[in-house]
Design a protein around this motif. Structure first.
Motif, PDB file in Angstrom:
ATOM      1  N   GLU A   1       1.952   5.138  -2.025  1.00  0.00           N
ATOM      2  CA  GLU A   1       2.432   5.523  -3.342  1.00  0.00           C
ATOM      3  C   GLU A   1       3.885   5.100  -3.541  1.00  0.00           C
ATOM      4  O   GLU A   1       4.705   5.249  -2.631  1.00  0.00           O
ATOM      5  CB  GLU A   1       2.304   7.038  -3.524  1.00  0.00           C
ATOM      6  CG  GLU A   1       0.871   7.539  -3.459  1.00  0.00           C
ATOM      7  CD  GLU A   1      -0.037   6.827  -4.441  1.00  0.00           C
ATOM      8  OE1 GLU A   1       0.305   6.791  -5.643  1.00  0.00           O
ATOM      9  OE2 GLU A   1      -1.083   6.298  -4.020  1.00  0.00           O
TER      10      GLU A   1
ATOM     11  N   TYR B   1      -0.452  -1.386  -4.701  1.00  0.00           N
ATOM     12  CA  TYR B   1       0.331  -1.534  -5.925  1.00  0.00           C
ATOM     13  C   TYR B   1       1.090  -2.865  -5.952  1.00  0.00           C
ATOM     14  O   TYR B   1       1.417  -3.430  -4.904  1.00  0.00           O
ATOM     15  CB  TYR B   1       1.364  -0.411  -6.045  1.00  0.00           C
ATOM     16  CG  TYR B   1       0.799   0.945  -6.353  1.00  0.00           C
ATOM     17  CD1 TYR B   1       0.670   1.391  -7.668  1.00  0.00           C
ATOM     18  CD2 TYR B   1       0.392   1.785  -5.329  1.00  0.00           C
ATOM     19  CE1 TYR B   1       0.159   2.636  -7.944  1.00  0.00           C
ATOM     20  CE2 TYR B   1      -0.127   3.049  -5.597  1.00  0.00           C
ATOM     21  CZ  TYR B   1      -0.234   3.469  -6.916  1.00  0.00           C
ATOM     22  OH  TYR B   1      -0.753   4.712  -7.183  1.00  0.00           O
TER      23      TYR B   1
ATOM     24  N   ALA C   1      -3.634  -8.095 -11.206  1.00  0.00           N
ATOM     25  CA  ALA C   1      -4.227  -6.798 -11.523  1.00  0.00           C
ATOM     26  C   ALA C   1      -5.654  -6.934 -12.038  1.00  0.00           C
ATOM     27  O   ALA C   1      -6.488  -6.041 -11.821  1.00  0.00           O
ATOM     28  CB  ALA C   1      -3.350  -6.073 -12.560  1.00  0.00           C
TER      29      ALA C   1
ATOM     30  N   SER D   1      -7.927   0.640  -4.954  1.00  0.00           N
ATOM     31  CA  SER D   1      -7.924   1.551  -3.816  1.00  0.00           C
ATOM     32  C   SER D   1      -8.652   0.931  -2.626  1.00  0.00           C
ATOM     33  O   SER D   1      -9.415  -0.026  -2.782  1.00  0.00           O
ATOM     34  CB  SER D   1      -8.588   2.878  -4.196  1.00  0.00           C
ATOM     35  OG  SER D   1      -9.929   2.666  -4.597  1.00  0.00           O
TER      36      SER D   1
ATOM     37  N   GLY E   1       0.824  -1.188   0.000  1.00  0.00           N
ATOM     38  CA  GLY E   1       0.000   0.000   0.000  1.00  0.00           C
ATOM     39  C   GLY E   1       0.864   1.246   0.000  1.00  0.00           C
ATOM     40  O   GLY E   1       2.059   1.190   0.305  1.00  0.00           O
TER      41      GLY E   1
ATOM     42  N   ALA F   1       5.770  -0.122 -11.365  1.00  0.00           N
ATOM     43  CA  ALA F   1       4.575  -0.270 -10.529  1.00  0.00           C
ATOM     44  C   ALA F   1       3.334  -0.428 -11.389  1.00  0.00           C
ATOM     45  O   ALA F   1       3.259   0.083 -12.509  1.00  0.00           O
ATOM     46  CB  ALA F   1       4.419   0.939  -9.607  1.00  0.00           C
ATOM     47  N   ARG F   2       2.364  -1.148 -10.833  1.00  0.00           N
ATOM     48  CA  ARG F   2       1.039  -1.257 -11.437  1.00  0.00           C
ATOM     49  C   ARG F   2      -0.007  -1.218 -10.321  1.00  0.00           C
ATOM     50  O   ARG F   2       0.090  -1.972  -9.347  1.00  0.00           O
ATOM     51  CB  ARG F   2       0.907  -2.545 -12.244  1.00  0.00           C
ATOM     52  CG  ARG F   2      -0.442  -2.662 -12.979  1.00  0.00           C
ATOM     53  CD  ARG F   2      -0.396  -3.754 -13.998  1.00  0.00           C
ATOM     54  NE  ARG F   2      -1.682  -3.980 -14.626  1.00  0.00           N
ATOM     55  CZ  ARG F   2      -1.911  -4.892 -15.563  1.00  0.00           C
ATOM     56  NH1 ARG F   2      -0.922  -5.664 -15.983  1.00  0.00           N
ATOM     57  NH2 ARG F   2      -3.114  -5.045 -16.085  1.00  0.00           N
ATOM     58  N   ARG F   3      -0.971  -0.334 -10.455  1.00  0.00           N
ATOM     59  CA  ARG F   3      -1.983  -0.153  -9.409  1.00  0.00           C
ATOM     60  C   ARG F   3      -2.972  -1.313  -9.424  1.00  0.00           C
ATOM     61  O   ARG F   3      -3.507  -1.687 -10.460  1.00  0.00           O
ATOM     62  CB  ARG F   3      -2.717   1.165  -9.640  1.00  0.00           C
ATOM     63  CG  ARG F   3      -3.783   1.493  -8.612  1.00  0.00           C
ATOM     64  CD  ARG F   3      -4.360   2.870  -8.900  1.00  0.00           C
ATOM     65  NE  ARG F   3      -5.509   3.158  -8.067  1.00  0.00           N
ATOM     66  CZ  ARG F   3      -6.763   2.824  -8.377  1.00  0.00           C
ATOM     67  NH1 ARG F   3      -7.017   2.200  -9.519  1.00  0.00           N
ATOM     68  NH2 ARG F   3      -7.760   3.113  -7.574  1.00  0.00           N
TER      69      ARG F   3
ATOM     70  N   ASN G   1      -4.017   3.531  -2.063  1.00  0.00           N
ATOM     71  CA  ASN G   1      -3.941   2.621  -3.196  1.00  0.00           C
ATOM     72  C   ASN G   1      -3.013   1.464  -2.873  1.00  0.00           C
ATOM     73  O   ASN G   1      -2.102   1.589  -2.060  1.00  0.00           O
ATOM     74  CB  ASN G   1      -3.424   3.345  -4.443  1.00  0.00           C
ATOM     75  CG  ASN G   1      -4.383   4.404  -4.931  1.00  0.00           C
ATOM     76  OD1 ASN G   1      -5.555   4.127  -5.163  1.00  0.00           O
ATOM     77  ND2 ASN G   1      -3.896   5.627  -5.086  1.00  0.00           N
TER      78      ASN G   1
END
Length: 294
Positions: free
Chosen positions: A145, A267, A288, A158, A143, A153-155, A265
Motif C-alpha cells: 500500500e 500500484y 493500468a 491484486s 507492491g 498512485a493508481r492500482r 495489491n
C-alpha cells in the motif's frame, strides 16, 4: 506580461501601418492603441513612430526595436507550437522503476514501446525501496500500500502468494497437507536483496506448529527460484503473477495445502503534480488497462 503586450502592440502597429488597423487586430480601440504606444515610448525613452494625419512611419529607433520584437514573437510562437505538438503526441524520456521479477510486466512494456515509439523508456529493475522523487523516477511499479503523501498512485491489480512445485517433484516426494509436513520437504526461499533476510511463508493454520519450513536453498531473485522449482529442486512460495507462464506450460503446479494467507495489491506510483506530461499519462493508462487484464 505588460512588456510582452507592448511588444505585440508595437509589432501590430508596424505591420498594419495605422492605429485603427492595429486595434482591429488586437480587439482594441484606436485610442487605446495610441495610449499603449505612448506608454511604451515613455518607458523606452525613445520615439518609435512618426505620426501624421495620413500614415505612420517608424523612426530609426523604431525600426531597430521592431527587428528585435519580431524575433521575440517568433520564438514565443515556436515555443507554443512545440508544446502543443508534445501534448498531441507523447514523446521524450521516461524513467521507470519496475520489480526485478519482470515476467508480468515485460510484454506490456514492449507493447507500450511499439505503440509510442517517440517515448524512450529508461528501465530500472530493482526490488529495493527507491526514493522516487530524489532519484528522479517518473513512475515506479511496486507492491504494498502507498505510504508517501508526495506520490500519486493508481492500482494495477491484486495478487496472492502461492506454494508451487514441479509435477516431477510432487510425484517423487508427495504433496504436503500441513505446515508440519513441509519439514520433510525441500523448500526454496526468497532472500530480500536490501536486507538479506528470508521472506517468511505466511502459512494458514500454522499456530502451534513449526511454521518455519527448512531452507534447502535461498536466493535473491525470483527468476532463479522459479527455475530451480521447475527443475524439481523443491517447493517455492511466490506471487501468482510471477509464475503465469510456468503454470500455463505445466512446469509448475499449485499446492492447495497448506494454504498461504498473504495477498496484496500492485500500484503505479509517481510524483504528484498539477499537470501530467503526456508520456507519463500514456504510460499509466497503458499499464493500468493491460497488466492484470483477464
Amino acid at each position: 506580461m505588460d512588456r510582452m503586450s507592448g511588444i505585440e502592440l508595437f509589432a501590430q502597429i508596424a505591420r498594419q501601418g495605422s492605429l485603427v488597423a492595429a486595434g482591429r487586430q488586437l480587439g482594441l480601440s484606436a485610442s487605446a492603441v495610441g495610449k499603449g504606444l505612448a506608454r511604451l515610448e515613455q518607458r523606452l525613452g525613445a520615439r518609435l513612430v512618426h505620426r501624421s494625419t495620413r500614415r505612420l512611419a517608424l523612426t530609426a529607433e523604431g525600426q531597430q526595436y521592431l527587428a528585435r520584437c519580431l524575433r521575440i514573437l517568433e520564438e514565443a510562437e515556436a515555443a507554443e507550437r512545440e508544446l502543443q505538438q508534445g501534448l498531441a503526441a507523447p514523446s521524450g524520456r521516461l524513467k521507470v522503476g519496475v520489480p526485478h521479477e519482470s515476467g508480468l510486466l515485460t510484454p506490456h512494456l514492449a507493447d507500450f514501446m511499439r505503440r509510442y515509439p517517440q517515448v524512450a523508456l529508461d528501465l530500472d529493475y530493482s526490488d529495493r525501496l527507491v526514493d522516487v522523487i530524489g532519484e528522479g523516477f517518473d513512475v515506479v511499479v511496486r507492491g504494498g500500500e502507498p505510504g508517501d503523501s508526495r506520490l500519486a498512485a493508481r492500482r494495477l491489480g491484486s495478487y496472492r502468494m502461492r506454494l508451487l512445485a514441479s509435477p516431477g517433484y510432487l510425484a517423487e516426494y508427495g504433496r504436503p497437507q500441513t505446515a508440519r509436513d513441509l519439514q520433510r520437504h525441500r523448500c526454496l526461499h526468497y532472500r530480500l536483496p536490501h536486507s538479506g533476510k528470508l521472506l517468511p511463508w505466511p502459512l494458514v493454520g500454522a499456530e502451534g506448529e513449526d511454521a518455519s519450513p527448512p531452507v534447502s536453498a535461498s536466493c535473491n531473485t525470483g527468476e532463479a527460484l522459479i527455475e530451480l522449482a521447475a527443475r524439481g529442486m523443491g517447493i517455492v512460495c511466490l506471487p501468482d503473477f510471477s509464475v503465469r507462464r510456468e503454470l500455463a506450460a505445466g512446469a509448475l503446479a499449485l499446492l492447495d495445502a497448506p494454504q498461504v494467507a498473504r495477498s496484496g495489491n500492485m500500484y503505479l506510483l509517481w510524483p504528484a503534480m498539477p499537470a501530467m506530461p503526456p508520456r507519463l499519462r500514456a504510460f499509466i493508462d497503458h499499464m493500468a488497462e493491460r497488466v492484470f487484464a483477464p
